[in-house]
Scaffold this motif. Sequence first.
Motif, short mmCIF file in Angstrom:
data_model
loop_
_atom_site.label_atom_id
_atom_site.label_comp_id
_atom_site.label_asym_id
_atom_site.label_seq_id
_atom_site.Cartn_x
_atom_site.Cartn_y
_atom_site.Cartn_z
N SER A 95 1.06 -1.08 0.49
CA SER A 95 0.21 -0.38 0.32
C SER A 95 0.78 0.93 -0.26
O SER A 95 1.79 1.29 0.04
CB SER A 95 -0.65 0.28 1.21
OG SER A 95 -2.28 0.95 1.23
N GLY A 96 0.25 2.54 0.40
CA GLY A 96 1.26 3.48 0.14
C GLY A 96 1.81 3.51 1.15
O GLY A 96 3.14 4.26 0.56
N SER A 97 1.42 3.56 2.38
CA SER A 97 2.77 3.21 3.23
C SER A 97 4.09 2.39 3.60
O SER A 97 5.21 2.88 3.42
CB SER A 97 1.97 3.45 4.66
OG SER A 97 0.79 3.98 4.72
N ASP A 199 5.28 12.19 -3.05
CA ASP A 199 4.66 11.04 -3.20
C ASP A 199 3.00 11.50 -3.80
O ASP A 199 2.76 12.83 -3.10
CB ASP A 199 4.01 11.45 -1.36
CG ASP A 199 3.02 9.84 -1.00
OD1 ASP A 199 2.13 9.91 -1.92
OD2 ASP A 199 2.86 9.91 0.28
N HIS A 202 -2.56 10.89 -3.48
CA HIS A 202 -3.61 11.10 -4.18
C HIS A 202 -4.18 11.45 -5.32
O HIS A 202 -4.77 11.71 -5.71
CB HIS A 202 -4.45 12.86 -2.77
CG HIS A 202 -4.79 12.71 -2.10
ND1 HIS A 202 -6.04 12.67 -2.32
CD2 HIS A 202 -4.42 11.83 -0.35
CE1 HIS A 202 -6.59 12.37 -0.70
NE2 HIS A 202 -5.72 11.60 0.13
N LYS A 228 -6.47 5.54 -5.00
CA LYS A 228 -7.35 7.06 -5.26
C LYS A 228 -7.41 7.68 -5.90
O LYS A 228 -8.07 6.62 -7.14
CB LYS A 228 -6.29 7.57 -3.70
CG LYS A 228 -5.90 7.46 -2.42
CD LYS A 228 -5.10 8.28 -1.62
CE LYS A 228 -5.21 7.08 -0.25
NZ LYS A 228 -3.78 8.18 0.20
C1 PLP Z 1 -3.01 8.03 1.19
C2 PLP Z 1 -1.55 8.33 1.04
C3 PLP Z 1 -0.74 7.91 2.13
C4 PLP Z 1 -1.18 6.02 2.21
O1 PLP Z 1 -1.97 4.85 1.90
P1 PLP Z 1 -2.63 4.06 2.80
O2 PLP Z 1 -2.19 2.81 1.20
O3 PLP Z 1 -3.61 4.79 3.16
O4 PLP Z 1 -0.75 3.30 3.20
C5 PLP Z 1 0.56 8.15 1.65
N1 PLP Z 1 0.84 8.99 1.53
C6 PLP Z 1 -0.23 9.73 1.64
C7 PLP Z 1 0.02 11.58 0.22
C8 PLP Z 1 -1.54 9.61 1.10
O5 PLP Z 1 -1.98 10.44 0.46
#
Ligand code: PLP
Length: 420
Positions: A95-97, A199, A202, A228
Amino acid sequence: MSEPNLTQTDPEIATLIGREVQRQHEKLRLIPSENYASKAVMEATGSVLSNKYSEGYAGKRYYEGQQVVDEVETLAIKRLKSLFGVDHANVQPYSGSPANLAVYFAFCQPGDAVVGMALPSGGHLTHGWNVSITGGYFNAHQYGVRQEDELVDFDQVAKLAREHRPRLIWCGATAYPRIIDYDRFAEIAQDVGAVLVADIAHIAGLVAAGVHPSPVGKAEVITSTTHKSLRGPRGGMIMCDRKHRKKVDKAVFPGLQGGPHNGTTAAIAVAAHEASQPAFKHYGSAIVENARALAEALCGHGLRLVTGGTDNHLILADLTPKGVPGKVAAQALDRAGIVCNYNSIPFDPRKPFDPSGIRLGTPALTSRGMGADEMKHVGRWIAAVVEAPDDDRLQGRVAGEVRDLCASFPAPGVPASSTA
Ligand SMILES: *Cc1c(COP(=O)(O)O)cnc(C)c1O
């Protein structure tokens, strides 16, 4: 005898999913990080590919039987490289994190200095906020926005960079309604020899559609979620310059993760294919047009918007002038069929769990095909509910009108609701 389906095997979970189907049908989903993935994306996500273990990378796996998965992952990477115009893409982050954590692991030692945007100014937890591992294990310095115009404080970014000589400078946000100026960030990063990480979690869909500037060529490393505005499956990715490829790949596997989620990888490939079609450009511009239309409507009804408006998919409304806390407003809106989240605003005098604002975004409504006319109604409903958060009758009436509107805009990827 045929195999039992979910309803037969587990009626309890089947019923819960049925209720979520209905919720996603009949409510206006304005949480800016959420969307409706297509049926094709959902099919790939839930396919037999998720039965397969594939630690490693195509051609260098630790298990046999990768005839199909190698091709799937290679295709996902090829499509992303072409969609974003990057040298390399890693599609394995869960995922993003985890994608962001892999970047820290690739470039930093514990205790190294990093610079990122503070959470209350719109930055993400993983950009060095103190409750995140990224704020605990690294020496994180945080920049914010300026009090006078609520825009990124580049003087502060430059000052922190010169003072602390960080390994990484993070740009990109989770609650910032304006264009990110990658040139300014790149200049600062270059001056101090830091790696700039953009990053785009969004805004990945906006970047792919060409309605937000691309960080490619400015940030050496780009991370993102895939679920997203890009409208893929829940997942993450890292794109980078050729020279960082090995480091990044090693950090994801074996550094941080085990086997990739192959169904997700296939669905990322599907999403990248969808995002390369002309229709996706229309979707991207419609997201931004809808956000502007909604912002205009809200301003017209007397709400104060952070920075005065929006350039992207997202709106932060400060409810202080209305005398209504963000959480009270968000809960009242949910009862009225309008789903958003309460959110801190820059320099918020209230606590993060009870802040002054709400955060709204247009990707999901845009995916349903709604346009500027619908945004006017949505803006009017939001303003009315926020004005009178205790008015149950009003909330009931709006919820009915929302249901009627939603009935004319079927949601992609959501099966027809049994009650609709
Ligand atoms: C949503 C988001 C993340 C994390 O994504 P997850 O999939 O929720 O772990 C990281 N960076 C930004 C800027 C985000 O908006």
